[in-house]
Each structure stands twice: as structure tokens, then as C-alpha cells.
Design a protein around this motif. Structure first.
Motif, mmCIF file in Angstrom:
data_model
loop_
_atom_site.group_PDB
_atom_site.id
_atom_site.type_symbol
_atom_site.label_atom_id
_atom_site.label_comp_id
_atom_site.label_asym_id
_atom_site.label_seq_id
_atom_site.Cartn_x
_atom_site.Cartn_y
_atom_site.Cartn_z
ATOM 1 N N GLY A 758 0.795 -1.212 0.000
ATOM 2 C CA GLY A 758 0.000 0.000 0.000
ATOM 3 C C GLY A 758 0.826 1.259 0.000
ATOM 4 N N GLU A 759 2.136 1.152 -0.134
ATOM 5 C CA GLU A 759 2.981 2.339 -0.134
ATOM 6 C C GLU A 759 2.884 3.018 -1.496
ATOM 7 N N ARG A 760 2.824 4.385 -1.466
ATOM 8 C CA ARG A 760 2.750 5.153 -2.708
ATOM 9 C C ARG A 760 3.997 6.038 -2.800
ATOM 10 N N SER A 761 4.536 6.152 -3.997
ATOM 11 C CA SER A 761 5.725 6.979 -4.194
ATOM 12 C C SER A 761 5.810 7.386 -5.647
ATOM 13 N N GLU A 762 6.322 8.627 -5.841
ATOM 14 C CA GLU A 762 6.489 9.094 -7.219
ATOM 15 C C GLU A 762 7.532 8.267 -7.958
ATOM 16 N N SER A 763 8.417 7.623 -7.213
ATOM 17 C CA SER A 763 9.455 6.805 -7.868
ATOM 18 C C SER A 763 8.930 5.460 -8.331
ATOM 19 N N PHE A 764 7.636 5.174 -8.000
ATOM 20 C CA PHE A 764 7.093 3.869 -8.383
ATOM 21 C C PHE A 764 6.633 3.905 -9.834
ATOM 22 N N THR A 765 7.574 4.102 -10.702
ATOM 23 C CA THR A 765 7.305 3.892 -12.137
ATOM 24 C C THR A 765 7.375 2.394 -12.377
ATOM 25 N N GLU A 766 7.320 2.029 -13.643
ATOM 26 C CA GLU A 766 7.350 0.590 -13.957
ATOM 27 C C GLU A 766 8.663 -0.030 -13.478
ATOM 28 N N GLU A 767 9.803 0.646 -13.735
ATOM 29 C CA GLU A 767 11.091 0.120 -13.288
ATOM 30 C C GLU A 767 11.256 0.306 -11.780
ATOM 31 N N GLY A 768 10.725 1.431 -11.254
ATOM 32 C CA GLY A 768 10.841 1.670 -9.818
ATOM 33 C C GLY A 768 10.092 0.646 -9.000
ATOM 34 N N LEU A 769 8.897 0.239 -9.461
ATOM 35 C CA LEU A 769 8.146 -0.811 -8.773
ATOM 36 C C LEU A 769 8.908 -2.136 -8.791
ATOM 37 N N ASP A 770 9.562 -2.427 -9.929
ATOM 38 C CA ASP A 770 10.344 -3.677 -9.986
ATOM 39 C C ASP A 770 11.432 -3.674 -8.914
ATOM 40 N N LEU A 771 12.100 -2.552 -8.753
ATOM 41 C CA LEU A 771 13.139 -2.463 -7.736
ATOM 42 C C LEU A 771 12.542 -2.538 -6.326
ATOM 43 N N HIS A 772 11.372 -1.920 -6.148
ATOM 44 C CA HIS A 772 10.692 -1.975 -4.849
ATOM 45 C C HIS A 772 10.300 -3.396 -4.497
ATOM 46 N N TYR A 773 9.702 -4.089 -5.468
ATOM 47 C CA TYR A 773 9.313 -5.485 -5.229
ATOM 48 C C TYR A 773 10.528 -6.334 -4.855
ATOM 49 N N TRP A 774 11.612 -6.043 -5.504
ATOM 50 C CA TRP A 774 12.790 -6.915 -5.358
ATOM 51 C C TRP A 774 13.494 -6.703 -4.010
ATOM 52 N N LYS A 775 13.556 -5.411 -3.566
ATOM 53 C CA LYS A 775 14.410 -5.123 -2.413
ATOM 54 C C LYS A 775 13.678 -4.554 -1.183
ATOM 55 N N HIS A 776 12.593 -3.777 -1.399
ATOM 56 C CA HIS A 776 12.074 -2.974 -0.278
ATOM 57 C C HIS A 776 10.667 -3.335 0.209
ATOM 58 N N CYS A 777 9.901 -4.022 -0.585
ATOM 59 C CA CYS A 777 8.510 -4.266 -0.205
ATOM 60 C C CYS A 777 8.454 -5.135 1.048
ATOM 61 N N LEU A 778 7.681 -4.676 2.048
ATOM 62 C CA LEU A 778 7.608 -5.397 3.315
ATOM 63 C C LEU A 778 6.715 -6.619 3.245
ATOM 64 N N MET A 779 5.889 -6.712 2.222
ATOM 65 C CA MET A 779 4.968 -7.833 2.119
ATOM 66 C C MET A 779 5.529 -8.963 1.257
ATOM 67 N N LEU A 780 6.682 -8.741 0.646
ATOM 68 C CA LEU A 780 7.293 -9.757 -0.221
ATOM 69 C C LEU A 780 8.611 -10.225 0.385
ATOM 70 N N THR A 781 8.986 -11.424 0.023
ATOM 71 C CA THR A 781 10.261 -11.995 0.477
ATOM 72 C C THR A 781 10.795 -12.949 -0.592
ATOM 73 N N ARG A 782 12.067 -13.238 -0.474
ATOM 74 C CA ARG A 782 12.684 -14.188 -1.429
ATOM 75 C C ARG A 782 12.837 -15.539 -0.757
ATOM 76 N N CYS A 783 12.448 -16.543 -1.476
ATOM 77 C CA CYS A 783 12.607 -17.913 -0.972
ATOM 78 C C CYS A 783 14.099 -18.226 -0.895
ATOM 79 N N ASP A 784 14.535 -18.703 0.275
ATOM 80 C CA ASP A 784 15.954 -19.000 0.471
ATOM 81 C C ASP A 784 16.422 -20.202 -0.338
ATOM 82 N N HIS A 785 15.489 -20.958 -0.853
ATOM 83 C CA HIS A 785 15.840 -22.215 -1.500
ATOM 84 C C HIS A 785 15.811 -22.128 -3.023
ATOM 85 N N CYS A 786 14.889 -21.375 -3.584
ATOM 86 C CA CYS A 786 14.811 -21.256 -5.047
ATOM 87 C C CYS A 786 14.979 -19.824 -5.519
#
Length: 862
Positions: A758-786
Motif C-alpha cells: 500500500g505504499e505510494r511513491s512518485e518513484s514507483f514507475t514501472e522500473e521503480g516498482l520492480d526495484l521496490h518489489y525486489w528489495k524494499h517491499c515489506l509484504m514480499l520476500t525471497r525464498c531462500d531455497h529457489c
């Protein structure tokens, strides 16, 4: 009566060094014969000129044990065609060919002796050798011929037919039948009889000196038979039979002595020589007791017991009759060799070419001695001059040229060497006072055989010098001998050059130790001869270069010379800029070889002089010299390691721009076991490529996961685009303002908004959202195994159903989380996990393992 026909080699298509076609002119147990060049083109060709025009009755060939031609063709001609005019090649008439065995059955250890009857008239015989038989020993695809023998009789008899008719009439009157078996094996009434003494096997397995004696005794036997002295003839017959066994044994000793010399087993060679001399003396003594040996038979050539092929005293006065069968009826003959040279018999036939055309038969007879351009032929293949006189006169062979270096006897030369010139008298005055004018005149003669004979006579004189001779006389003789040796080393004739080396070796190793002369005399010998010998290592002849270099290496290892340390000091002298290529290469090669033999400890070679010479040689214009210098430097580094580096420039990038120094420093690294620059660059490159490959694979995987998240976002936008409700809840400690309050139209409400947190930011363009999803989003995580990006709320489901490692997880019935199957029994048994509540009552966090408020709001708050 047919007899051995002498010949000279006119030309050949080529030969390996040391195996000239001229070797075929000599028949003896120790001859090597002709050998084609390595990897030569076929066919190879040899042209022989017989001493007179003759009718050839029989040809004999002794093949090599493994350099075997598959086929040899024979051509004959009355005169020598112009070799450089191909259209005149038809002057040679083809006689046929013989095929040679591949020798596999004997393991290429036996030599094949072929004998074949022919009937052809001419003076020039051409042999054409075809492709060799392949075997594991013949690695250079060469063909060779150990010996060739020509048997025939003069063709210029005007009364052949009369002689034949007269002998047939006498036979008819006496009631003799030409096919009478009682006459088999005798020459008494057969004009086509060939003496066993003319057979190739006789000369190839007999001591040459004994063979000459046997021939003389055979002539005496025939004279005794004509004079009806049958007792004397019987005695001669028995002596000939005994001498044949003696000659074979002496021939075997000579072969064994030669093998011992090649293996440098000089003790065995000396033993064989003494054995031969003792055995020969005993036999000659027995012959003298029976009055069968006189001074005429005892004439021996000086140190070279080989004879020319021209047979002396052959019965050419007898008139042969044409009693041989025609070509179609000719048989074949096999000659067997004695075991000590491992000959083998073979069965074969001479394949005859079709009948010659009328043009071939009507070719006019031309001058049997055409003038050919000797200068256009290779130096070693220039023809020997030979003059044939009319029938009844002797065959005269003028003086052989300096190019002829065969080991033929010099007994045919008579007279004395020419007198010394005034210049020579002044130059050699000291040597004349000691050695005499006759010997010095021979050493200065324009005839090479006299020069060689003078050296051999000097060799004999020095060997016979008594031990009690005054020291002053011994020294004077030595210095006079060195004067002549120095001159002979410069001689262009190989045999003279080799005789000088033989004499020099004897002086250093025998003469000086025998008379206990000082080291000063040895030093005088070496210092006077080594500069000239080094000059000969730059000779244009490869054979002379190799001989000179090998002798220098051998002389440097003499115990009398090694301690003087003279030769190494000459080898490390800087190369002159204008020196010949061969000289520079020979000096470098000698230095490399002697370094391995002598080393750098008390040998005349030091680290300093060797390295200074080698480093200076790196600038030489010849590639082979520079390459040898690099090899010497690397060899020195193996022995002395770091002390070598002070003679070289520093190992930096500027120095390594020189390819030679780069090679040297990389060689040092290999010797030390360190990786070279090239190997280090290759390792770094491989590591970089591997890292880049892993990075590309990781980026590719993340791009795939982000694409999946975009698809999820698109689905959410489609569902909520119809009715977007403003949310006033406080997100992350604050309240989200209504869309109207923020001034955001409903249709653009989801722009710049993360649908997961639910975070909103002017930097959330298409590429900015990809970076947010990958590194900063609190609701997402990376599986340690795959390494896949998933929602935290669905992590347990992902581990159990989607993950690449899903087979390794199991679900705990108490906490409903995914646990490794190996740990699941312990996890359940310990009951350490908190029980999960139903989904309607609470949500479960798979990261902190706690229950919290149900619904999306509770998830965002947690």
C-alpha cells in the motif's frame, strides 16, 4: 668369358649426407652404399657408366634391410643423353624391372641379394627406384642400395661367331655335348662361365686384401692348368679354398671393429684390430712356407684396404660366344649370404618390357663419351672422368677430382708429388728440417691423395717413435706435425680433413702421454688448431660442419684437454656481426652441448662468461642463434636460479614487450612452478566469465519472477478499477488519505502504488516498482531455497507446493508451517512451535511464527 665390369657413378637424383651414390663403386664388408634423401620424391634415379662398351650378362643388387624400394627398373644406353633435354630421354632402352620383398618375414633384419640374367649391349646403365615399402624402421620413407655388381664381357669382338663355330666344331669332333652334366660347374669349355670370384657375394663378405690375393692365386691356377702343372694347381686350389674362409673371418672382424668404433668402444676396436693383424700374419706365414705368397701378392694400400671395381687381370683375351638364351628364356638366380651379415634368399623373376620399336633398334651409335656440363651437376654428383682406349689397351683413369671423397684404393697413383715452390719452402722450412722435404711436399701437393698419404705416413711415423727419443726432438716433431695438421684442417677434401683429425687425436691422446710431454705441448696443439676447427664449423658442407663440431666436442672431453679449460674460453667469445650463419649456429650448438657435459665448475665455463655471451647472442640476426641462447639461459637458471637474474633486465611490462625476454621469464616461472602471465590471465578470464555467467543466470531468474508479479498486479488493477474505495486506515503508523483528499482521480488511484504493502511513491514507475518489489517491499520476500520472490503470507504454501525443494519439506499439523522433513519428527516431538489458529480467527506469519489479526488489515498492521 663374362667377368666383373668396373663402373663409375655419373649422376644420381640425390642422396643423404654420408651415403653418396659413389659408395656403390666399392665392394667390401664395411661399405654403406647409397641412400636416398629423407622424404624424397619418387622415382629416384642413378646413372652408371661402365669402363667400356660391353654386353651385360648378369646384374646383382644387394638391397638394404629396411629401406627397400618396391620396384627397380633397368635402362641401358650406348651414350649418355643430355639430362636437361627431356625429349632425348628415349636414348635409354628399358630392359625390365625386379620387385623387392618387403622383408616383413625377417623383421627387416636381413638384406636381399638379387641376381638376374640379362643380355644387353651398352655403356650406360640407369636404375630407377620406385616408392619404398613402408615399415616402422623406415621413418623417413627412403630407399637404399648397398651394392650393385655388373657382369659382362667386351662387346667389341669381331670374331665372336667364328670362335663359337670353331668351339662347336671341336666339341662335335671330340664327341662332347654342351649339355654334358660332367662339365657342369667348370669353365673349361663354357664361354658363358662366370667365375665365383666375380660374384657380388664374394667381395661383400671377403676381406679386400685377401680377395686380391685369392684372385692372383686363381690366375696362377689357370696358368698352371694350361702348363699342365697339376700338382701345383691342386695346391693353389686348396689354398684358395682356405683363404676364402680366412677372408670371411677377417671381413667379420672388420665389421665388428667398425661397430665398436661407432659405439666408441675403443678397447674392443683395438682388440679386434690386434686379432686381425695376428690372424693375418699367421695365415701369410703359412702361405710363405708353401711358397704360395710373394712380395707381389703382399702389396697393400696404405690404411685403406678397399679396391676399385675394375678387375685387374680379367681374361678379356678370351672370345665369348653368344650362348645365353633369349630374353624370354632367362632364368633367375638367388645368391645366399653368410650368416654374419644376415643375408636371405628370395625367388623372383625379371619382368621384361615388350619388344622395342623399330625406332629404338635403328638408333645410331653415338659418341660413348659425350661431354656433359659437370658444373651444372651437384658437387658430390659430378662425374669422374674416364677415358676408354681401343681394344687391347689398358683402361686409363686420370686423376680423380677433389670432389671424389670415396674410400677407393690409391694404388693406381704412381710417381712422386710435385716439388715445393719457393713460397712453400720458406713457409714450411721448420717442418722440412724436422720431417723431411718428401713428406712435406706430399702435404703441399695439389693431388689430394698425396696430401692424405702424407698425413697417414706422418701418423705411422709418430706412432713408431721410440720412447727413449730426446725430449727436444719429440717437441720439434710435434710442432712440425701441428703445422701440417693446421694446414690440412683447412683442406676442402673430406678425406684429407678427416686424416688431419685422426692425426691430431693421436698426438693428444697417445703421442704426448706416451712420451710424457708437458701440458704446454697439449696446450700448443689445442691453441693452434681450435681456431681453424671452429672456422670449419661454418663450412658450406653440412658433412664437414658436423664432423668438425663433433671433433671439437670430443676433444674438449679428452682428459688431457679438459683440465686446460682452453676450448670453453673460445666458445664464449662474442659472435661477430659479420660471421656466417653456419658458424654462429655451430658455436651456439657446441656451447649448449658442452655445457651439459662439462658444467660450470672448474671447466672453463662460468656463470659470468656464459651469461654475458648468451645475453649478447639474444641480439643476433639469426633466429636459430637467438633460440639456442634462450635455451642456454633457461638451462643455466635450472642450475643456479636467482644468480642468473642479475644478468637480465628487470621483469616488468616494458621488458616483456621483447618476445625473447618474455619467453625467458615465462620459462623461469615454469621452472619455479609458478603460473606464467598467460596462465594467470587465463585463470582471471575464466573466473570473470564464470561470475558473469552466474550473474546473468540470476538476473534472468529475477526477471522471470518480476514478470509474474506484474501479471498479479495487472489482475488486481482490473478487479479494483471498477470501484476503488478510499482507505483511511493508517499504514505503517499513519492513515491513508482518501483519494478525493489527495486530489487523485479514481481512474488513476493505483498509479505509483504498491498493491502489496500500500505504499505510494512518485518513484514507483514501472522500473521503480520492480526495484521496490525486489528489495524494499515489506509484504514480499525471497525464498531462500529457489530465490523466487513470493508474498510472505503464501510462503508456506510456496514451500510445500511450488518451490524447487518442495520434496524436502513437510507440514507441521500443529503450527501449519513448512519444515524440513529431516527435522519434522524432532519438531513435532519437542512441541516448541506455537499452535496455529484457524484462518478466520488469525493469520500466521511464516517468518516470526506468530498469530495476528485476520484479514488484509491485520496483515498490513503486522
Amino acid at each position: 668369358m663374362p667377368h666383373k665390369i668396373g663402373f663409375v657413378v655419373v649422376s644420381s637424383s640425390g642422396h643423404e649426407d654420408g651415403f653418396s651414390a659413389r659408395e656403390l663403386m666399392i665392394h667390401a664388408p664395411t661399405v654403406s652404399g647409397w641412400r636416398s634423401p629423407r622424404f624424397c620424391q619418387f622415382p629416384q634415379e642413378i646413372v652408371l657408366q661402365m669402363v667400356e662398351r660391353c654386353r651385360i650378362r648378369k646384374l646383382q643388387l644387394l638391397a638394404h634391410q629396411y629401406m627397400i624400394s618396391s620396384k627397380i627398373e633397368f635402362y641401358i644406353s650406348e651414350s649418355l643423353p643430355e639430362y636437361f633435354a627431356p625429349y632425348q630421354a628415349e636414348r635409354f632402352r628399358r630392359l625390365g624391372y625386379v620387385s623387392l620383398c618387403d622383408n616383413e618375414k625377417t623383421g627387416c633384419k636381413a638384406r636381399e641379394l638379387k641376381s638376374v640374367y640379362v643380355d644387353a649391349v651398352g655403356q650406360f646403365l640407369k636404375l630407377i627406384f620406385h616408392q619404398n615399402h613402408a615399415n616402422k624402421y623406415n621413418i623417413y620413407n627412403q630407399v637404399a642400395l648397398v651394392a650393385i655388381n655388373i657382369i659382362g664381357d667386351p662387346a667389341d669382338f669381331s670374331d665372336e661367331s667364328n670362335t663359337a663355330s670353331r668351339e662347336k666344331l671341336i666339341d662335335h669332333y671330340l664327341g662332347h655335348n654342351s649339355e654334358d652334366p660332367a662339365l657342369e660347374g667348370t669353365y673349361a669349355r663354357r664361354s658363358d662361365y662366370i667365375s665365383p670370384l666375380d660374384d657380388l657375394a664374394f667381395d661383400m663378405y671377403q676381406d679386400p686384401e685377401v680377395a686380391q690375393i685369392i684372385r692372383k692365386l686363381d690366375e696362377r691356377k689357370r696358368e698352371a692348368v694350361q702348363k699342365e702343372r697339376y700338382d701345383y694347381a691342386k695346391k693353389l686350389k686348396q689354398a684358395i679354398a682356405d683363404l676364402q674362409k680366412v677372408g670371411e673371418r677377417l671381413g667379420r672382424y672388420e665389421v665388428e671393429k667398425r661397430c665398436a668404433v661407432e659405439k666408441e668402444d675403443y678397447d674392443l676396436a683395438k682388440e679386434k684390430k690386434q686379432q686381425m693383424e695376428q690372424y693375418r700374419a699367421e695365415v701369410y706365414e703359412q702361405l710363405e712356407l708353401h711358397s704360395l705368397l710373394d712380395a707381389e701378392l703382399m702389396r697393400r694400400p696404405l690404411d685403406l684396404p678397399l679396391r676399385p671395381l675394375a678387375r685387374s687381370g680379367s681374361p678379356r683375351h678370351q672370345k665369348p660366344t653368344p650362348s645365353l638364351p633369349q630374353l624370354e628364356e632367362r632364368g633367375t638366380e638367388n645368391q645366399f649370404a653368410e650368416p654374419f651379415l644376415q643375408e636371405k634368399p628370395s625367388s623372383y623373376s625379371l619382368t621384361i618390357s615388350p619388344q622395342h620399336s623399330a625406332i629404338d633398334q635403328l638408333l645410331p651409335a653415338t659418341d660413348p663419351h659425350p661431354k656433359i656440363n659437370a658444373e651444372s651437376l651437384p658437387y658430390d654428383e659430378r662425374p669422374l672422368p674416364a677415358i676408354r682406349k681401343h681394344h687391347g689397351e689398358a683402361v686409363v683413369e686420370p686423376e680423380m677430382s677433389d670432389a671424389d671423397i670415396s674410400d677407393a684404393r690409391r694404388g693406381g697413383l704412381s710417381g712422386e708429388p710435385e716439388p715445393l715452390t719457393e713460397k712453400a719452402l720458406r713457409e714450411a722450412s721448420s717442418a722440412i728440417d724436422v720431417l723431411g722435404e718428401t713428406l712435406v711436399a706430399g702435404a703441399y701437393s695439389k693431388t689430394w691423395s698425396y696430401r692424405e698419404d702424407a698425413l697417414l705416413a706422418l701418423y705411422k711415423k709418430l706412432m713408431e717413435m721410440p720412447v727413449g727419443t730426446p725430449k727436444e726432438d719429440l717437441k720439434n716433431t710435434l710442432r712440425a706435425s701441428i703445422f701440417l695438421i693446421r694446414r690440412a684442417i683447412k683442406d676442402i677434401v673430406t678425406s684429407v680433413f678427416q686424416a688431419s683429425l685422426k692425426l691430431l687425436k693421436m698426438i693428444i691422446t697417445q703421442y704426448i702421454p706416451k712420451h710424457k710431454l708437458s701440458k704446454l705441448e697439449t696446450a700448443h696443439c689445442v691453441e693452434r688448431t681450435i681456431p681453424v676447427l671452429l672456422t670449419r664449423t661454418g663450412d658450406s658442407s653440412a658433412r664437414l660442419r658436423v664432423t668438425a663440431a663433433n671433433f671439437i666436442q670430443e676433444m674438449a672431453l679428452f682428459k688431457e684437454v679438459k683440465s686446460l679449460q682452453i676450448i670453453p674460453s673460445y666458445l664464449v667469445q662474442p659472435l661477430k656481426a659479420n660471421s656466417s650463419v653456419h658458424l654462429a649456429m655451430s658455436q651456439m650448438g657446441l656451447l649448449a652441448r658442452l655445457l651439459k657435459d662439462l658444467g660450470t665448475g672448474s671447466s672453463g665455463f662460468t656463470i659470468d662468461n656464459v651469461m654475458k655471451f648468451s645475453v649478447s647472442s639474444l641480439e643476433h640476426r639469426v633466429y636459430e642463434v637467438r633460440e639456442t641462447a634462450v635455451r642456454i639461459i633457461l638451462d643455466m637458471y635450472r642450475q643456479h636460479q636467482a644468480s642468473i637474474l642479475e644478468y637480465l633486465p628487470p621483469d616488468d611490462s616494458n621488458t616483456r614487450k621483447n618476445i625473447l625476454y618474455k619467453t625467458i621469464f615465462e620459462g623461469f616461472a615454469k621452472i619455479d612452478g609458478r603460473p606464467t602471465d598467460a596462465e594467470m590471465r587465463a585463470r582471471r578470464k575464466a573466473a570473470t566469465e564464470e561470475a558473469e555467467k552466474q550473474k546473468r543466470e540470476e538476473i534472468k531468474a529475477l526477471q522471470g519472477q518480476l514478470a509474474a508479479l506484474k501479471d498479479i498486479q495487472a489482475e488486481v488493477q482490473e478487479k479494483e478499477s471498477d470501484a476503488v474505495k478510499p482507505k483511511n486506515q493508517d499504514i505503517q503508523g499513519g492513515k491513508a488519505a482518501p483519494a478525493e483528499a489527495l486530489g487523485i482521480p479514481d481512474e488513476h488511484y493505483l498509479d505509483n502504488l504498491c498493491i502489496f504493502c500500500g505504499e505510494r511513491s512518485e518513484s514507483f514507475t514501472e522500473e521503480g516498482l520492480d526495484l521496490h518489489y525486489w528489495k524494499h517491499c515489506l509484504m514480499l520476500t525471497r525464498c531462500d531455497h529457489c530465490k523466487q520472490v513470493v508474498e510472505i503470507s503464501s510462503l508456506t504454501e510456496h514451500l510445500l507446493t511450488e518451490c524447487d525443494k518442495k520434496d524436502g519439506f513437510g507440514k507441521c499439523y500443529r503450527c501449519s508451517e513448512a519444515v524440513f522433513k529431516e527435522e519434522l519428527p524432532r519438531h513435532i516431538k519437542n512441541k516448541e512451535c506455537s499452535p496455529a489458529k484457524p484462518e478466520k480467527l488469525a493469520n500466521r506469519c511464516p517468518l516470526c511464527h506468530e498469530n495476528f489479526s485476520p484479514g488484509e488489515e491485520g496483515t498490513l498492521k503486522n
